[in-house]
Design a protein around this motif. Structure first.
Motif, PDB file in Angstrom:
ATOM      1  N   CYS A 155       1.484   7.252   8.768  1.00 58.53           N
ATOM      2  CA  CYS A 155       1.258   6.736   7.411  1.00 58.53           C
ATOM      3  C   CYS A 155      -0.190   6.943   6.970  1.00 58.53           C
ATOM      4  O   CYS A 155      -1.107   6.472   7.620  1.00 58.53           O
ATOM      5  N   PRO A 156      -0.413   7.649   5.855  1.00 56.97           N
ATOM      6  CA  PRO A 156      -1.786   7.846   5.394  1.00 56.97           C
ATOM      7  C   PRO A 156      -2.333   6.645   4.635  1.00 56.97           C
ATOM      8  O   PRO A 156      -3.509   6.619   4.295  1.00 56.97           O
ATOM      9  N   SER A 157      -1.502   5.645   4.367  1.00 58.20           N
ATOM     10  CA  SER A 157      -1.936   4.536   3.525  1.00 58.20           C
ATOM     11  C   SER A 157      -2.095   3.217   4.277  1.00 58.20           C
ATOM     12  O   SER A 157      -2.271   2.176   3.655  1.00 58.20           O
ATOM     13  N   GLY A 158      -1.992   3.267   5.591  1.00 66.28           N
ATOM     14  CA  GLY A 158      -2.215   2.050   6.373  1.00 66.28           C
ATOM     15  C   GLY A 158      -1.104   1.024   6.288  1.00 66.28           C
ATOM     16  O   GLY A 158      -1.315  -0.161   6.562  1.00 66.28           O
ATOM     17  N   VAL A 168       1.922   5.560  12.762  1.00 68.03           N
ATOM     18  CA  VAL A 168       0.827   6.451  13.126  1.00 68.03           C
ATOM     19  C   VAL A 168       0.636   7.511  12.042  1.00 68.03           C
ATOM     20  O   VAL A 168      -0.476   7.916  11.732  1.00 68.03           O
ATOM     21  N   GLU A 211       0.817  -1.214   0.000  1.00 70.27           N
ATOM     22  CA  GLU A 211       0.000   0.000   0.000  1.00 70.27           C
ATOM     23  C   GLU A 211       0.850   1.263   0.000  1.00 70.27           C
ATOM     24  O   GLU A 211       0.340   2.373  -0.097  1.00 70.27           O
TER      25      GLU A 211
END
Lengths: 403, 374
Positions: A73-76, A71, A15
């Motif tokens: 990371c916008p993409s999980g 924490v 991801e």
């Protein structure tokens, strides 16, 4: 099945969009150019390591496992898990004696406790610190946590009957720190829970959660601890008990790291394992009441430990502290204090450790609180050593404020 | 936990709505699944022309310094685009006020700032450009890890060493009327860009770098700090996983970190962003809104979703959830009474015009003001 359903992988590394937000928030990258940063150490490196373990980079040891990359990371992507899992999988070098000793917190505690006054006196001596610095590479600026002469377990066992008389019960995973170093925190928890009509029980012989082992190359030992702890937690949960904790790191380790890094299934106990702050907040929200001293006044600055940030439960500590009449509350910017458990104790990390925490220390001095509140024992040592301000667990502040 | 409003999404729209509601005395929480599009922020709020004084004052309270001038600003690839409301970092040239002669200064070895493209763009407008590279001692340690010579890392050093850049530029400057520098100043302190401008005897323009955006990160920190100071609860790194509904109303949201502890509220704001932020999902067959399953405005034929010319307006960027005139969400054609929508998930942003920040701002103000009045 659609194309997207094929694109998930262990720790979600596919991801990654290469946006570098994780690296922007990594505290280590800011102070140590030898560390490649979470993007490179995590998802980028993983692609290469999967092709050939040759690409494993030993510099991953500079990761302090704060999990702030994850924490942010916008993409999980589970960036921190990718890094720790790679260390476990590919770094086969035997841990140094020093790292073994630092990581074996309950073993060391059980050895030191009977001789606490002597051990405390000796480890506090300048000469001992110099010797440890020179021989073991444990930085001489550090002070070892004091050992308590009497363990928390012993204290609570003596009160078994009195505690059993309460109409409601919880079990308490106290951890090594409360048991060997600072039983007062456990006593404070018992006071607060008793005030809510809840009695406190020990688990059937808990072991160290194992986090220090995981990050010091002792994952086999850590797995043994995990299996043991899940079993004893399970016994309490089977009796219908919730298990409370007072350390954000032990909680994160047992809830998240056991399955993600050690492959130990904790699904039977996970939902029953709660930080005491969350348990107490939920009780109060459901109508329970605490009586507070009318004359209490305290200026509190709350520091969110990294593992609390990852757990996402800092809100409970914050709301409880704000609930206490007479508390003047400041939320500090969420930032790593630099100690990260055993990391900052190592001589090679001392400077980085202090540089990482500098912004936080500066903010604490500017706020000038009566006390810093925080749910982590090693942050406590670091902030006390680096700022001179005293640091207390929110549970202890709650206990002091009770009528 | 019981709140007045739960906001899903911690980007510009979520934070703006959160601050506005906290100011109105409402208790709120923001759920933020990682960092947000502010990290890609150009600093320009496109398409804001009305009542910009309100916006400027609102942000000033958080320490975010905005200005409003009509004209054009310089984009990272050398294009000049219409601009109005923007962060002070962004220079706006009034009509007829383009530079005649510019000195473009970059750091040796920094590849995320496109000096040649900038020069090419300006030269088309009749501006003569000279490109120079400088080295600053404090930056040398970054070179030990060349792959991490990034905007934010340079900016951390520049927080302390910006005066050295000023000295270097003053030495290099000949008869140019304009100096163009990468946007790596003022990560900590939003005053730094104006201090640099005061000390260089030419117009100073900060041009964008590859992400992360330094002024964007600073803005996010300032807004979050302001929100928390007003008593808001910012749940960083958490993610909304499901919603409980009660007839035409949402009653609570469950999150990944707070399993077993749903967030209950009177009102909800959905500000989860577009495709990149996972506010919208897609597969080759359809586009959908993953949390509530809201109605989405999208073209049926996939071949019409995008333009093969990458730099043209891309229709899929305009896809968004359907709402009524008060920005309340629609599901299966019915209004959800207490679910409001703000920011890029509304669609209708045009990337060639900007970043969606103007839409985020205006829609967040609108929904927060509606809720505050209820």
């Amino acid at each position: 099945m659609t194309l997207q359903e094929y694109t998930s992988s262990i720790h979600n590394f596919e991801e990654c969009m290469k946006c570098t937000v994780c690296t922007a928030y990594c505290p280590v990258v800011q102070v140590n150019p030898l560390y490649p940063g979470p993007k490179q150490a995590g998802p980028d490196g993983e692609r290469l390591r999967l092709k050939d373990p040759y690409f494993f980079n030993k510099a991953l040891k500079y990761c302090l496992n704060c999990k702030r990359c994850e924490v942010a990371c916008p993409s999980g992507v589970h960036v921190a898990d990718l890094i720790q899992a790679a260390r476990i999988r590919y770094d086969h070098s035997a841990p140094k004696l020093r790292d073994r000793l630092l990581a074996s917190t309950d073993f060391m505690g059980s050895l030191a406790r009977p001789f606490a006054p002597i051990v405390n006196a000796v480890t506090g001596l300048g000469v001992t610190k110099k010797v440890l610095d020179a021989t073991m590479k444990i930085d001489s600026h550090r002070t070892f946590p004091k050992y308590s002469a009497s363990s928390f377990e012993r204290w609570l066992k003596r009160r078994r009957k009195e505690q059993a008389a309460f109409p409601e019960q919880v079990a308490y995973f106290h951890g090594c720190y409360v048991n060997y170093n600072y039983p007062q925190l456990g006593k404070d928890l018992v006071k607060v829970l008793n005030a809510l009509g809840v009695g406190v029980q020990l688990l059937e012989k808990e072991k160290c959660c194992g986090i220090a082992m995981i990050v010091n190359g002792m994952s086999k030992e850590a797995t043994k601890h995990a299996v043991h702890n899940v079993a004893v937690l399970g016994k309490a949960v089977e009796k219908g008990l919730k298990v409370v904790t007072t350390s954000s790191t032990c909680t994160l380790t047992m809830r998240e790291e056991y399955p993600a890094l050690l492959g130990v299934d904790n699904s039977a106990v996970k939902d029953s394992l709660l930080l005491a702050t969350r348990y107490i907040f939920e009780r109060l929200e459901a109508g329970a009441q605490l009586k507070f001293r009318p004359d209490f006044h305290l200026k509190v600055a709350y520091h969110t430990p990294c593992h609390m940030e990852k757990l996402g439960w800092g809100v409970f500590s914050e709301k409880l502290l704000k609930m206490i009449p007479g508390v003047e509350f400041t939320l500090l910017d969420s930032a790593c204090c630099g100690i990260s458990g055993t990391y900052g104790f190592k001589k090679e990390n001392y400077e980085a450790s202090q540089a990482i925490g500098a912004a936080l220390f500066e903010q604490i001095r500017a706020v000038n609180p009566d006390v810093v509140a925080c749910d982590c024992e090693t942050c406590k040592w670091q902030i006390e050593m680096s700022t001179g301000y005293s640091v207390k667990n929110p549970i202890s502040i709650l206990a002091e404020a009770l009528a | 936990m019981k709140l007045n409003t739960v906001i899903i999404g911690g980007g510009l729209a979520g934070l703006t709505a959160g601050i506005r509601l906290q100011k109105a005395g409402k208790s709120t929480a923001i759920i933020s699944a990682g960092q947000n599009a502010l990290h890609f922020f150009s600093g320009r709020f496109e398409s804001v022309s009305e009542s910009s004084a309100d916006f400027i004052d609102f942000f000033a309270e958080a320490g975010v310094r905005l200005h409003y001038h009509e004209g054009v600003s310089l984009m990272p690839m050398g294009k000049l685009v219409p601009s109005s409301l923007s962060l002070e970092d962004v220079s706006i040239f009034p009509e007829g006020g383009l530079p005649r002669k510019a000195l473009i200064v970059n750091f040796t070895g920094y590849h995320d700032f496109f000096s040649s493209f900038l020069a090419e763009g300006l030269e088309k407008e009749g501006c003569a450009c000279r490109i120079r590279f400088i080295r600053i001692d404090e930056m040398e340690r970054l070179r030990e890890s060349p792959s991490e010579m990034r905007s934010v890392h340079i900016a951390r050093i520049m927080d302390k060493a910006w005066e050295k850049v000023v000295q270097e530029v003053r030495v290099l400057l000949k008869d140019e009327d304009t100096v163009i520098l990468p946007q790596v100043f003022g990560l900590k302190d939003s005053h730094t860009p104006s201090l640099i401008r005061e000390r260089i005897p030419a117009k100073v323009v900060f041009a964008g770098t590859l992400p992360p955006s330094v002024p964007g990160i600073r803005t996010q920190l300032q807004l979050r700090r302001r929100y928390e100071l007003l008593g808001g609860t910012f749940l960083m790194g958490d993610e909304a996983v499901s919603a409980e509904t009660d007839g035409a109303r949402v009653s609570s949201i469950s999150t990944k970190n707070l399993q077993g502890h749903p967030l209950e509220a009177e009102h909800f704001i959905l500000a989860t962003g577009g495709f990149f932020s996972k506010g919208l999902s897609s597969n080759p067959q359809k586009v959908w809104e993953p949390l509530f399953g809201l109605d989405v405005e999208a073209l049926a034929d996939r071949n019409e979703w995008y333009d093969p010319d990458f730099l043209k307006e891309q229709p899929y960027m305009g896809f968004g959830v359907k709402t009524d005139a008060s920005l309340r969400a629609l599901k299966a054609g019915e209004i959800i009474d207490n679910l409001y929508v703000a920011g890029s998930i509304l669609g209708a942003t045009h990337p060639e015009l900007g970043s969606g920040a103007g839409l985020a701002l205006r829609s967040a103000f609108a929904v927060a003001d509606l809720i505050a009045k209820l």
